[in-house]
Design an enzyme around this catalytic site. Structure first.
Site, mmCIF file in Angstrom:
data_model
loop_
_atom_site.group_PDB
_atom_site.id
_atom_site.type_symbol
_atom_site.label_atom_id
_atom_site.label_comp_id
_atom_site.label_asym_id
_atom_site.label_seq_id
_atom_site.Cartn_x
_atom_site.Cartn_y
_atom_site.Cartn_z
ATOM 1 N N GLY A 42 43.295 16.436 24.056
ATOM 2 C CA GLY A 42 44.549 15.688 24.043
ATOM 3 C C GLY A 42 44.453 14.487 24.952
ATOM 4 O O GLY A 42 44.067 14.629 26.115
ATOM 5 N N ASN A 116 49.285 25.637 24.722
ATOM 6 C CA ASN A 116 48.418 25.113 23.666
ATOM 7 C C ASN A 116 48.692 25.936 22.411
ATOM 8 O O ASN A 116 48.518 27.144 22.420
ATOM 9 C CB ASN A 116 46.943 25.238 24.083
ATOM 10 C CG ASN A 116 45.963 24.884 22.973
ATOM 11 O OD1 ASN A 116 44.847 25.390 22.930
ATOM 12 N ND2 ASN A 116 46.362 24.011 22.056
ATOM 13 N N GLY A 117 49.110 25.229 21.355
ATOM 14 C CA GLY A 117 49.435 25.920 20.105
ATOM 15 C C GLY A 117 50.742 25.400 19.564
ATOM 16 O O GLY A 117 51.224 24.347 19.989
ATOM 17 N N TYR A 256 35.527 21.339 14.382
ATOM 18 C CA TYR A 256 35.773 20.008 14.920
ATOM 19 C C TYR A 256 36.268 19.967 16.359
ATOM 20 O O TYR A 256 35.815 19.152 17.156
ATOM 21 C CB TYR A 256 36.790 19.268 14.043
ATOM 22 C CG TYR A 256 37.287 17.998 14.681
ATOM 23 C CD1 TYR A 256 36.508 16.847 14.674
ATOM 24 C CD2 TYR A 256 38.521 17.956 15.338
ATOM 25 C CE1 TYR A 256 36.941 15.680 15.291
ATOM 26 C CE2 TYR A 256 38.959 16.788 15.960
ATOM 27 C CZ TYR A 256 38.173 15.661 15.933
ATOM 28 O OH TYR A 256 38.592 14.513 16.542
HETATM 29 P P1 AMP Z 1 39.574 10.709 7.841
HETATM 30 O O1 AMP Z 1 39.066 9.328 8.001
HETATM 31 O O2 AMP Z 1 41.063 10.750 7.872
HETATM 32 O O3 AMP Z 1 38.988 11.420 6.652
HETATM 33 O O4 AMP Z 1 39.119 11.523 9.129
HETATM 34 C C1 AMP Z 1 37.881 12.194 9.153
HETATM 35 C C2 AMP Z 1 37.327 12.187 10.538
HETATM 36 O O5 AMP Z 1 38.324 12.624 11.455
HETATM 37 C C3 AMP Z 1 36.134 13.108 10.674
HETATM 38 O O6 AMP Z 1 35.057 12.335 11.163
HETATM 39 C C4 AMP Z 1 36.556 14.167 11.660
HETATM 40 O O7 AMP Z 1 35.550 14.350 12.650
HETATM 41 C C5 AMP Z 1 37.819 13.651 12.307
HETATM 42 N N1 AMP Z 1 38.879 14.650 12.391
HETATM 43 C C6 AMP Z 1 39.099 15.734 11.643
HETATM 44 N N2 AMP Z 1 40.200 16.407 12.043
HETATM 45 C C7 AMP Z 1 40.707 15.737 13.093
HETATM 46 C C8 AMP Z 1 41.833 15.920 13.961
HETATM 47 N N3 AMP Z 1 42.647 16.940 13.820
HETATM 48 N N4 AMP Z 1 42.030 15.005 14.937
HETATM 49 C C9 AMP Z 1 41.209 13.964 15.090
HETATM 50 N N5 AMP Z 1 40.135 13.723 14.290
HETATM 51 C C10 AMP Z 1 39.876 14.595 13.303
#
Ligand code: AMP
Length: 475
Positions: A42, A116-117, A256
């Site tokens: 965060g 957290n949650g 992730y």
């Molecule tokens: P997008 O461009 O919207 O498809 O985002 C995909 C990218 O966002 C990937 O490279 C992931 O590593 C990252 N990602 C996936 N989930 C999250 C999340 N909850 N918060 C931030 N980044 C994310």
């Protein structure tokens, strides 16, 4: 959400990290360091509350841990007990009032809480409590726990807490503190991680074990789902007051969210991600010259893919580490720009090559589309884009921030449509079976709701967001 229109609850709420110390003369300093290690969980706001045995001392602000907690600020946080929080949320103008730890003083004493949650029935409980006259200070779901404790008929602090928790549903790894005690607990499903460690004579707790490494603490164990640890001068006591339910830790922490050097849910995150990459190579073997990760989150899976496939791993994309996560930028126009500002192709590596590219997930596909364009401009002749998780089709209601259902590209588009949009030659997602095999040997003991829509805990549909009173001064 001051002045915002009501919106359906089809939204991931927030991502957070928590850290706590009991019985250390430098409690606030250690908490600062612990939060520093948890900053990936965060980046919007942070806070520390310390206790000198008589009074709680608080400092909260918008921004990054290292910018907020200067030496001067840390000096204002004396005592041997402290808890801290880092938060990223999607809410608008009233962010600081929602920064945690949340501190209250009243009939139940002085209490600080860090969460957290995400509680799935918080709105329901809030409406009920408000109808009896409770006045809320924030729009945080966490605040309902404090109000439930306040109205509990139990007398002892811990019994009030158990009473309150019996009413709430959803995901919660929590830290609470009073002047003389620290409480750490996980919800019965165990959605979010929380670990226990030791540093000299002190007890430390953290969302992820990487925080212990930084302060030189030893990892003791994870706090179990449904377990409450009560720490005071008499030692650490463990309680399990709730009936056991199926444990469903969040699989997206592995994919992730958590740091690769952490141990969560019994496994090292890096090893799991590498295993997902290996599995991806088994599911999508390709004739290719190089494997490249989308840095940093695709790195361990790319190593796994390259090792399994026997194809050299190269860094075909270089990341500028001084830019925040593009995902966090709120406006579509800035997000597009963000990918370019963050990543740059290495032309000498890519020129004339057949490339396998590995990333951990696709959300809106903005990143993927930009990256493929970059790789082609760098001279790649074939691009096979493989994702180390299944298609993200459903929003999370348990504390991972991603967009609404309609914004998740895999929710409304076929594989071929997504491939065309991204413009890669092949697009492949890890299978659900493959994911299960790697994380739990094929058993269904994680929350996979973002992939399969099977939500372990019910959530409300179409309940409006809480509104701050219009007279609230947020400056
Ligand atoms: P997008 O461009 O919207 O498809 O985002 C995909 C990218 O966002 C990937 O490279 C992931 O590593 C990252 N990602 C996936 N989930 C999250 C999340 N909850 N918060 C931030 N980044 C994310």
């Amino acid at each position: 959400m001051l002045g915002a229109a009501t919106m359906p609850f089809d939204k991931f709420r927030e991502e957070c990290g928590i850290f706590g110390v009991f019985n250390h003369p430098e409690a606030a300093n250690l908490t600062y360091l612990g939060l520093y290690a948890l900053q990936h969980r965060g980046q919007e706001s942070t806070g520390i509350v310390s206790s000198d045995g008589r009074t709680l001392h608080v400092h909260k602000a918008m921004g990054l841990v290292a910018d907020i907690f200067t030496e001067e600020v840390l000096k204002t946080l004396p005592g041997s007990i402290a808890i801290g929080h880092v938060r990223y949320s999607t809410t608008g103008s009233s962010q600081l009032i929602n920064a945690q730890p949340f501190v209250v003083s009243g009939g139940i004493g002085n209490i600080a809480i860090a969460h957290n949650g995400n509680l799935t029935n918080a709105m329901e409980i809030r409406q009920e409590l408000e109808s009896y006259g409770s006045i809320f200070q924030s729009t945080m779901d966490t605040e309902v726990i404090i109000h439930l404790m306040a109205v509990s008929r139990e007398r002892i602090f811990l019994d009030r807490l158990i009473d309150a928790l019996a009413r709430v549903k959803g995901a919660y790894s929590l830290l609470l503190m009073k002047e003389d005690a620290l409480v750490a607990l996980r919800d019965p499903h165990g959605f979010r991680p929380l670990s226990l460690g030791r540093l000299d004579g002190a007890t430390v707790v953290a969302s992820e074990s990487c925080a212990f490494d930084l302060i030189g603490a030893t990892f003791e164990r994870e706090i179990e789902p449904g377990e409450i640890l009560y720490v005071d001068k008499e030692g650490v006591k463990s309680f399990k007051p709730f009936d056991p339910v199926p444990q469903t830790p969040c699989v997206f922490e592995y994919i992730y969210f958590a740091r690769p050097d952490s141990l969560i849910f019994g496994k090292n995150v890096y090893e799991v991600r590498k295993g997902l990459g290996r599995q991806l190579a088994r599911e999508f073997p390709r004739e290719a010259d190089i494997v490249i990760p989308v840095p940093d989150s695709g790195m361990p899976a790319a190593i796994g893919y390259a090792q399994e496939a026997g194809i050299p791993l190269e860094l075909g994309l270089i990341r500028n580490h001084y830019v925040g996560r593009t995902f966090i930028e709120p406006k579509q126009s800035i997000r597009h720009f963000g990918v370019k500002i963050k990543l740059n192709p290495v032309r000498e590596i890519l020129k004339g090559k057949r490339v396998v590219v590995i990333d951990d997930s696709i959300v809106r596909a903005t990143t993927g589309r930009k990256i493929i364009k970059m790789l082609r401009s760098g001279g790649a002749t074939e691009i096979h884009f493989f994702i180390s998780s299944p298609p993200t089709r459903f929003p999370c209601f348990y504390g991972i921030d991603t967009p609404t259902k309609s914004e998740l590209i895999a929710n409304s588009h076929t594989l071929e449509e997504i491939r065309k949009y991204i413009t890669c030659d092949t697009l492949g997602y890890l299978s659900m079976e493959g994911l299960r095999k790697v994380v739990d040997g094929g058993r269904a003991s994680y929350c996979y709701a973002c992939f399969d829509g099977r939500y372990p805990v019910e959530f409300p549909v179409d309940i409006p967001e809480p509104q701050m009173p219009l007279f609230y001064n947020i400056s």
